[in-house]
Design a protein around this motif. Structure first.
Motif, PDB file in Angstrom:
ATOM      1  N   TRP A 174       0.839  -1.196   0.000  1.00  0.00           N
ATOM      2  CA  TRP A 174       0.000   0.000   0.000  1.00  0.00           C
ATOM      3  C   TRP A 174       0.865   1.234   0.000  1.00  0.00           C
ATOM      4  O   TRP A 174       2.050   1.195   0.379  1.00  0.00           O
ATOM      5  CB  TRP A 174      -0.974   0.000   1.178  1.00  0.00           C
ATOM      6  CG  TRP A 174      -0.345   0.063   2.545  1.00  0.00           C
ATOM      7  CD1 TRP A 174       0.266  -0.971   3.219  1.00  0.00           C
ATOM      8  CD2 TRP A 174      -0.262   1.204   3.395  1.00  0.00           C
ATOM      9  NE1 TRP A 174       0.709  -0.534   4.441  1.00  0.00           N
ATOM     10  CE2 TRP A 174       0.393   0.788   4.585  1.00  0.00           C
ATOM     11  CE3 TRP A 174      -0.683   2.519   3.298  1.00  0.00           C
ATOM     12  CZ2 TRP A 174       0.650   1.661   5.648  1.00  0.00           C
ATOM     13  CZ3 TRP A 174      -0.439   3.399   4.352  1.00  0.00           C
ATOM     14  CH2 TRP A 174       0.221   2.957   5.515  1.00  0.00           C
ATOM     15  N   VAL A 175       0.287   2.319  -0.467  1.00  0.00           N
ATOM     16  CA  VAL A 175       0.982   3.601  -0.558  1.00  0.00           C
ATOM     17  C   VAL A 175       0.162   4.652   0.174  1.00  0.00           C
ATOM     18  O   VAL A 175      -1.054   4.756  -0.022  1.00  0.00           O
ATOM     19  CB  VAL A 175       1.176   4.033  -2.027  1.00  0.00           C
ATOM     20  CG1 VAL A 175       1.782   5.432  -2.107  1.00  0.00           C
ATOM     21  CG2 VAL A 175       2.052   3.025  -2.769  1.00  0.00           C
ATOM     22  N   ALA A 176       0.823   5.405   1.028  1.00  0.00           N
ATOM     23  CA  ALA A 176       0.181   6.527   1.717  1.00  0.00           C
ATOM     24  C   ALA A 176       0.393   7.780   0.875  1.00  0.00           C
ATOM     25  O   ALA A 176       1.522   8.264   0.751  1.00  0.00           O
ATOM     26  CB  ALA A 176       0.785   6.712   3.105  1.00  0.00           C
ATOM     27  N   ASN A 177      -0.673   8.275   0.280  1.00  0.00           N
ATOM     28  CA  ASN A 177      -0.579   9.445  -0.585  1.00  0.00           C
ATOM     29  C   ASN A 177      -1.281  10.627   0.077  1.00  0.00           C
ATOM     30  O   ASN A 177      -2.499  10.606   0.279  1.00  0.00           O
ATOM     31  CB  ASN A 177      -1.224   9.158  -1.942  1.00  0.00           C
ATOM     32  CG  ASN A 177      -1.112  10.341  -2.890  1.00  0.00           C
ATOM     33  OD1 ASN A 177      -0.090  11.019  -2.926  1.00  0.00           O
ATOM     34  ND2 ASN A 177      -2.150  10.589  -3.656  1.00  0.00           N
ATOM     35  N   PHE A 178      -0.501  11.649   0.406  1.00  0.00           N
ATOM     36  CA  PHE A 178      -1.073  12.813   1.083  1.00  0.00           C
ATOM     37  C   PHE A 178      -1.746  13.719   0.063  1.00  0.00           C
ATOM     38  O   PHE A 178      -1.102  14.548  -0.579  1.00  0.00           O
ATOM     39  CB  PHE A 178       0.005  13.556   1.877  1.00  0.00           C
ATOM     40  CG  PHE A 178       0.268  12.934   3.214  1.00  0.00           C
ATOM     41  CD1 PHE A 178      -0.417  13.363   4.343  1.00  0.00           C
ATOM     42  CD2 PHE A 178       1.165  11.877   3.338  1.00  0.00           C
ATOM     43  CE1 PHE A 178      -0.200  12.756   5.569  1.00  0.00           C
ATOM     44  CE2 PHE A 178       1.392  11.276   4.565  1.00  0.00           C
ATOM     45  CZ  PHE A 178       0.708  11.716   5.688  1.00  0.00           C
ATOM     46  N   LEU A 201       4.376  -1.280   3.400  1.00  0.00           N
ATOM     47  CA  LEU A 201       4.198   0.108   2.966  1.00  0.00           C
ATOM     48  C   LEU A 201       5.224   0.387   1.875  1.00  0.00           C
ATOM     49  O   LEU A 201       6.434   0.291   2.097  1.00  0.00           O
ATOM     50  CB  LEU A 201       4.393   1.061   4.148  1.00  0.00           C
ATOM     51  CG  LEU A 201       4.373   2.561   3.850  1.00  0.00           C
ATOM     52  CD1 LEU A 201       3.046   2.985   3.256  1.00  0.00           C
ATOM     53  CD2 LEU A 201       4.680   3.349   5.122  1.00  0.00           C
ATOM     54  N   LEU A 202       4.758   0.723   0.687  1.00  0.00           N
ATOM     55  CA  LEU A 202       5.638   0.949  -0.459  1.00  0.00           C
ATOM     56  C   LEU A 202       6.141   2.381  -0.542  1.00  0.00           C
ATOM     57  O   LEU A 202       7.059   2.669  -1.323  1.00  0.00           O
ATOM     58  CB  LEU A 202       4.910   0.600  -1.760  1.00  0.00           C
ATOM     59  CG  LEU A 202       4.330  -0.814  -1.860  1.00  0.00           C
ATOM     60  CD1 LEU A 202       3.580  -0.987  -3.173  1.00  0.00           C
ATOM     61  CD2 LEU A 202       5.418  -1.863  -1.718  1.00  0.00           C
ATOM     62  N   GLY A 203       5.546   3.274   0.229  1.00  0.00           N
ATOM     63  CA  GLY A 203       6.014   4.640   0.204  1.00  0.00           C
ATOM     64  C   GLY A 203       5.035   5.608   0.824  1.00  0.00           C
ATOM     65  O   GLY A 203       3.831   5.344   0.899  1.00  0.00           O
ATOM     66  N   ILE A 204       5.576   6.725   1.274  1.00  0.00           N
ATOM     67  CA  ILE A 204       4.785   7.833   1.810  1.00  0.00           C
ATOM     68  C   ILE A 204       5.007   9.006   0.863  1.00  0.00           C
ATOM     69  O   ILE A 204       6.109   9.563   0.788  1.00  0.00           O
ATOM     70  CB  ILE A 204       5.219   8.193   3.235  1.00  0.00           C
ATOM     71  CG1 ILE A 204       5.068   6.976   4.167  1.00  0.00           C
ATOM     72  CG2 ILE A 204       4.417   9.378   3.764  1.00  0.00           C
ATOM     73  CD1 ILE A 204       5.724   7.166   5.523  1.00  0.00           C
ATOM     74  N   VAL A 205       3.984   9.354   0.112  1.00  0.00           N
ATOM     75  CA  VAL A 205       4.110  10.387  -0.920  1.00  0.00           C
ATOM     76  C   VAL A 205       3.570  11.707  -0.368  1.00  0.00           C
ATOM     77  O   VAL A 205       2.381  11.804  -0.051  1.00  0.00           O
ATOM     78  CB  VAL A 205       3.352   9.989  -2.194  1.00  0.00           C
ATOM     79  CG1 VAL A 205       3.504  11.064  -3.270  1.00  0.00           C
ATOM     80  CG2 VAL A 205       3.847   8.646  -2.709  1.00  0.00           C
ATOM     81  N   PRO A 206       4.422  12.718  -0.236  1.00  0.00           N
ATOM     82  CA  PRO A 206       3.953  13.997   0.298  1.00  0.00           C
ATOM     83  C   PRO A 206       3.042  14.720  -0.675  1.00  0.00           C
ATOM     84  O   PRO A 206       3.036  14.436  -1.879  1.00  0.00           O
ATOM     85  CB  PRO A 206       5.256  14.777   0.527  1.00  0.00           C
ATOM     86  CG  PRO A 206       6.224  14.189  -0.447  1.00  0.00           C
ATOM     87  CD  PRO A 206       5.854  12.733  -0.574  1.00  0.00           C
ATOM     88  N   HIS A 207       2.276  15.656  -0.143  1.00  0.00           N
ATOM     89  CA  HIS A 207       1.376  16.443  -0.989  1.00  0.00           C
ATOM     90  C   HIS A 207       2.180  17.229  -2.011  1.00  0.00           C
ATOM     91  O   HIS A 207       3.163  17.892  -1.690  1.00  0.00           O
ATOM     92  CB  HIS A 207       0.567  17.405  -0.113  1.00  0.00           C
ATOM     93  CG  HIS A 207      -0.355  18.287  -0.901  1.00  0.00           C
ATOM     94  ND1 HIS A 207      -1.427  17.810  -1.613  1.00  0.00           N
ATOM     95  CD2 HIS A 207      -0.350  19.636  -1.094  1.00  0.00           C
ATOM     96  CE1 HIS A 207      -2.060  18.806  -2.200  1.00  0.00           C
ATOM     97  NE2 HIS A 207      -1.425  19.921  -1.911  1.00  0.00           N
ATOM     98  N   ASP A 208       1.768  17.136  -3.267  1.00  0.00           N
ATOM     99  CA  ASP A 208       2.437  17.836  -4.361  1.00  0.00           C
ATOM    100  C   ASP A 208       1.374  18.503  -5.219  1.00  0.00           C
ATOM    101  O   ASP A 208       0.694  17.839  -6.001  1.00  0.00           O
ATOM    102  CB  ASP A 208       3.256  16.850  -5.193  1.00  0.00           C
ATOM    103  CG  ASP A 208       3.922  17.510  -6.397  1.00  0.00           C
ATOM    104  OD1 ASP A 208       3.948  18.762  -6.454  1.00  0.00           O
ATOM    105  OD2 ASP A 208       4.417  16.776  -7.276  1.00  0.00           O
ATOM    106  N   PRO A 209       1.203  19.821  -5.088  1.00  0.00           N
ATOM    107  CA  PRO A 209       0.176  20.519  -5.875  1.00  0.00           C
ATOM    108  C   PRO A 209       0.348  20.319  -7.382  1.00  0.00           C
ATOM    109  O   PRO A 209      -0.628  20.331  -8.129  1.00  0.00           O
ATOM    110  CB  PRO A 209       0.365  21.991  -5.481  1.00  0.00           C
ATOM    111  CG  PRO A 209       1.051  21.952  -4.155  1.00  0.00           C
ATOM    112  CD  PRO A 209       1.935  20.739  -4.196  1.00  0.00           C
ATOM    113  N   GLY A 210       1.581  20.108  -7.823  1.00  0.00           N
ATOM    114  CA  GLY A 210       1.824  19.915  -9.249  1.00  0.00           C
ATOM    115  C   GLY A 210       1.582  18.497  -9.714  1.00  0.00           C
ATOM    116  O   GLY A 210       1.523  18.238 -10.920  1.00  0.00           O
ATOM    117  N   ALA A 211       1.441  17.569  -8.769  1.00  0.00           N
ATOM    118  CA  ALA A 211       1.176  16.151  -9.068  1.00  0.00           C
ATOM    119  C   ALA A 211       2.121  15.605 -10.137  1.00  0.00           C
ATOM    120  O   ALA A 211       1.693  14.978 -11.109  1.00  0.00           O
ATOM    121  CB  ALA A 211      -0.283  15.961  -9.486  1.00  0.00           C
TER     122      ALA A 211
END
Length: 228
Positions: A174-178, A201-211
């Motif tokens: 699973w991936v945690a996507n903020f 957990l495959l990764g914690i992806v921080p919030h990125d407005p540009g995606a």
């Protein structure tokens, strides 16, 4: 050997495509040949080449194999509404068997990693008695869960993981996507999910407005997906 995974989300708009493209970019950085399928997509735009979906185009950009659009997104629906409603309005039938056939074609094309991205959540309807969750069951492939980190995500993640297991499929990771930058108690929520979700957990992806999926790839580790 081709490894294939179905990418599901805890809900719609949780960053499934963003994370899927990030996983493809991460695999490409390791020298792997990659391919992806978005079997059904609503919210498509009419172009001179036909209906095109922004998510499918992003997957096409992120993968290393050169596949025609129709193979990446075989069912394109114009309205940005639930697929089964869009299909009904267009006079089309969403057939799991046909989707599985397209997916198998991509799976046999020689990629090291194939990611098949769902639409909406796990139980997205395709018709009166069919659901998109039947596709990974038909293909007998494990699932990667994208958790949109926001209020309510723990319940959504645990219920989805439970449904995946009840359908007889493995949760590969699973991936945690903020999806937001203002989530209250993010670390506490992460810790709870890590203690309760039965998968790496495959990764914690921080919030990125540009995606930008290339930046997402920097926060993802596909190693657990490649282990025997």
């Amino acid at each position: 050997m081709t490894r294939t995974f179905f990418v599901a989300g805890t809900d719609t708009e949780v960053g499934k495509t963003y994370v899927t493209a990030g996983l493809l970019a991460s695999a490409a950085a390791r020298g792997l040949k990659t391919a992806a399928v978005k079997p059904v997509a609503s919210g498509c735009t009419e172009t001179e080449d036909g209906l095109r979906n922004e998510d499918a185009l992003q997957l096409q950009e992120a993968m290393t194999m050169d596949l025609p659009y129709q193979q990446v997104n075989p069912i394109a629906l114009e309205p940005a509404i639930a697929p089964h409603i869009a299909a009904r309005e267009a006079g089309r039938v969403l057939d799991v068997g046909r989707m599985a056939g397209v997916c198998r074609g991509v799976m046999s094309a020689g990629a090291d990693l194939v990611l098949i991205e769902g639409a909406g959540g796990w139980r997205t309807p395709l018709g009166p008695r069919s659901f998109l969750s039947q596709l990974p069951r038909e293909l007998d492939i494990p699932v990667i869960l994208v958790v949109g980190m926001q209020l309510g995500c723990i319940n959504h993640a645990l219920l989805t993981a439970e449904a995946v297991r009840r359908d007889g499929l493995a949760l590969a990771g699973w991936v945690a996507n903020f999806v937001r930058d203002d989530m209250a108690r993010p670390q506490e929520n992460l810790a709870t999910l890590q203690s309760l979700l039965p998968a790496p957990l495959l990764g914690i992806v921080p919030h990125d407005p540009g995606a930008d999926f290339r930046r997402a790839a920097e926060h993802l580790d596909i190693s657990p997906l490649l282990s025997p």
